[in-house]
Scaffold this active site. Structure first.
Site, mmCIF file in Angstrom:
data_model
loop_
_atom_site.group_PDB
_atom_site.id
_atom_site.type_symbol
_atom_site.label_atom_id
_atom_site.label_comp_id
_atom_site.label_asym_id
_atom_site.label_seq_id
_atom_site.Cartn_x
_atom_site.Cartn_y
_atom_site.Cartn_z
ATOM 1 N N GLU A 265 0.891 -1.140 0.147
ATOM 2 C CA GLU A 265 0.152 -0.061 0.035
ATOM 3 C C GLU A 265 0.917 1.365 0.087
ATOM 4 O O GLU A 265 1.666 1.466 0.952
ATOM 5 C CB GLU A 265 -0.894 0.123 1.125
ATOM 6 C CG GLU A 265 -1.940 1.163 1.374
ATOM 7 C CD GLU A 265 -2.314 1.473 2.601
ATOM 8 O OE1 GLU A 265 -3.281 2.089 2.731
ATOM 9 O OE2 GLU A 265 -1.486 1.311 3.687
ATOM 10 N N ASP A 340 -10.640 0.534 3.431
ATOM 11 C CA ASP A 340 -10.422 1.806 3.728
ATOM 12 C C ASP A 340 -11.424 2.782 2.681
ATOM 13 O O ASP A 340 -11.316 4.134 2.726
ATOM 14 C CB ASP A 340 -8.980 2.387 3.483
ATOM 15 C CG ASP A 340 -8.157 1.799 4.540
ATOM 16 O OD1 ASP A 340 -8.756 1.466 5.798
ATOM 17 O OD2 ASP A 340 -6.880 1.602 4.244
HETATM 18 C C1 GLC Z 1 -3.358 1.356 6.365
HETATM 19 C C2 GLC Z 1 -4.495 0.446 6.521
HETATM 20 C C3 GLC Z 1 -5.498 1.412 7.453
HETATM 21 C C4 GLC Z 1 -5.032 1.335 8.765
HETATM 22 C C5 GLC Z 1 -3.629 2.084 8.415
HETATM 23 C C6 GLC Z 1 -2.667 2.011 9.748
HETATM 24 O O1 GLC Z 1 -3.605 2.482 5.643
HETATM 25 O O2 GLC Z 1 -5.265 0.187 5.409
HETATM 26 O O3 GLC Z 1 -6.684 0.384 7.664
HETATM 27 O O4 GLC Z 1 -5.757 2.178 9.693
HETATM 28 O O5 GLC Z 1 -2.805 1.691 7.482
HETATM 29 O O6 GLC Z 1 -2.200 0.757 10.122
#
Ligand code: GLC
Ligand code: CA
Length: 570
Positions: A265, A340
């Site tokens: 991500e 998300d």
């Molecule tokens: C990423 C996850 C999210 C989480 C964040 C902190 O963005 O997808 O859901 O709150 O990381 O770990």
């Protein structure tokens, strides 16, 4: 991009959010046994890999993205025995399983952090990021810099005992690990990665994979949200100085020893940076998620200041995610929902009525099934689940991100009246982009709580479960679910074109219709998607079209609202 049919390139991946998938024991929380009971359903959908969101032990301040023990299971979800059974249940069906790798931070309940915070000279002190306070002219204590948290307010948390601040880009109970410390990195590799690879999992979705390397000067971030004391730290915390070194190390020390896929991500980054993460020769990650599509209409650093977008911007976003690998050895992803993000028919289609919602879900299925990269589907997307109703009070929301943003907004604007137009505009944004839209329980049938649980659900089930649920769709050839299955099959049957083909937009300036071609080795597909509530004359820009799939029974010379078609060019 290379047409090499690697398993993780060809795969369709289905994301499961354990809290809301299926409750097997009536305690109101989804659990591993609930997932196990649905594995045949997942297989039948046509998915090859399950991405399981965090099921590790955790205080659940951020739904498990705050891990207190990488090698244990959150008791409400089950036990290690259940987890072994899940791995086995997937593999025996030919489904691979990837887990969420959350290693930018731990929970403050993790033993490492408990030690780290216990004294200034604890051997693990340096495993987290500790800094001395600053003082303003009046002698008031202030955080070391102006970085804001993704969950509102300062990114620094004061620790009374040792009189220092620790960095936590997310919740106060999510301290950031110090990746500069080699011993810490090795402990991460051993407990969070190797342990699970040895159990037989097939890879990881890597959480916040661009955040590990912080610029060690810890300078104040530039002002991008005027009027706020704390500002987004991207410039100094995203894609930082050593980020690629860390990913290369993780790959060479651990991931490369297994036949694994990784998907990071990364969100926002330049094409140049994106390629460094996913070019095959760089040996870092298999692919990353970029956020061009899902962030459309939001304001930088201020997600709930929603300003809207038009179809041209949507086309640009699709192009950015599809095109950055053109002519390279890199690989990309296709997704429109995850835990998300909002629900796609509400966010990008028309969910005003169930009928238009179903039709736009099918249109989105065609978009997703024809784009280049590894395809990800999020639980409930396959039945066209919607955003939560606008009538729900903020009290129904569970997510720390929205709740903190709401409280910060109300305080900043001194709002005392629920009908304050500023608050109404803010709630419109919550209605559009809040993370909780994806987190309400899966709607399995039309019994109470949508068949998710026989008890009290941890989060309210969307009121529309009588109209939108798996049971009513599973045997209906016209349902969203049946259409997703068909679209996924079409993608596989023509995988050269859809998974690997070159993407080109034909009608960039058209504000209502999105037309593009996919092309590879002399074959071509022509895709036309009416992203509007209007009926529009179909004027093909290519000849010799043979219809492959459409979300209407009969195609005519008109594109009806939210109609989508896929043709082969003969
Ligand atoms: C990423 C996850 C999210 C989480 C964040 C902190 O963005 O997808 O859901 O709150 O990381 O770990
Ligand atoms: Ca349960």
């Amino acid at each position: 991009m290379t047409k090499d049919y690697t398993w993780w390139k060809d795969a369709t991946i289905y994301q499961i959010w354990p809290a809301s998938y299926k409750d097997s024991n009536g305690d109101g929380f989804g659990d591993l046994q609930g997932i196990i009971s649905k594995l045949d359903y997942v297989k039948d959908l046509g998915t090859d890999v399950i991405w399981l969101s965090p099921m590790y032990d955790s205080p659940q301040d951020d739904m498990g993205y705050d891990i207190s023990n990488y090698q244990d299971i959150y008791p409400k979800y089950g036990t290690m025995k259940d987890m072994d059974q899940l791995i086995e249940g997937c593999h025996s069906r030919g489904i691979k399983l990837i887990l969420d790798l959350v290693i930018n931070h731990t929970s403050s309940e993790h033993e490492w952090f408990k030690e780290s915070r216990s004294s200034l000279d604890n051997p693990k002190r340096d495993w987290y990021i500790w800094k001395k306070p600053k003082y303003d002219a009046d002698g008031n204590r202030k955080p070391p810099n102006n970085w804001c948290s993704y969950f509102s307010g300062s990114a620094w948390e004061w620790d009374e005992k040792t009189q220092e601040y620790y960095l936590r880009l997310f919740a106060p109970t999510q301290p950031d690990l110090n990746w500069e410390n080699e011993e810490c990195r090795n402990a991460i590799y051993d407990t969070a990665l190797k342990f699970w690879f040895e159990k037989g999992i097939d890879g990881f979705r890597i959480d916040t994979a661009g955040l590990y390397s912080k610029d060690q000067r810890f300078l104040d971030a530039p002002i991008v949200v005027p009027g706020n004391e704390f500002q987004p730290s991207y410039k100094y915390s995203s894609n930082g100085p050593r980020i690629h070194e860390f990913h290369k190390e993780m790959f060479s020390k651990v991931t490369s020893h297994y036949d694994a896929m990784t998907v990071g991500e990364v969100g926002d980054c330049s094409r140049e940076d994106a390629l460094k993460y996913v070019s095959a020769k760089e040996k870092e990650m298999s692919m990353i998620f970029l956020f061009d599509i899902v962030m459309l209409g939001t304001t930088e650093g201020d997600k709930y200041n929603f300003v809207g977008y038009d179809l041209k911007q949507f086309k640009d976003a699709v192009k950015n995610q599809a095109d950055f690998i053109k002519g390279t050895d890199a690989w990309s992803t296709v997704f429109i929902e995850n835990h998300d993000q909002a629900r796609s028919p509400s966010r990008f289609g028309n969910a005003k009525t169930i009928k238009s919602s179903f039709k736009s879900s099918k249109l989105i299925a065609l978009l997703q099934a024809t784009l280049t990269g590894t395809l990800f589907i999020y639980q409930g997307q396959e039945i066209g689940m919607n955003n939560l109703p606008r009538s729900w009070d903020i009290k129904e929301y569970k997510d720390i991100e929205s709740i903190n943003a709401y409280n910060e907004f109300v305080a900043k604007h001194n709002i005392t009246d629920k009908n304050d137009p500023k608050l109404i505009k803010f709630m419109d944004a919550v209605d559009t982009v809040a993370r909780d839209h994806a987190r309400s329980p899966v709607q399995w049938d039309s019994t109470e709580h949508g068949g998710f649980t026989t008890g009290d659900p941890w989060m309210r089930v969307n009121d529309n479960y009588p109209e939108i649920n798996v049971e009513s769709q599973i045997n209906d050839a016209n349902s969203v679910l049946s259409f997703y299955k068909r679209a996924l099959k079409m993608r596989k049957n023509h995988k050269d074109l859809f998974i690997y083909g070159q993407f080109e937009i034909l009608d960039y300036d058209n504000e209502k219709v999105f037309t593009y071609v996919k092309e590879i080795d002399g074959t071509k597909a022509y895709i036309v998607l009416n992203f509007s509530d209007e009926t529009i004359k179909f004027e093909p820009l290519e000849k010799n079209l043979k219809l492959l799939e459409a979300n209407v029974d009969n195609v005519t010379e008109n594109l009806t609202p939210w109609e989508g078609r896929v043709y082969l060019v003969e």
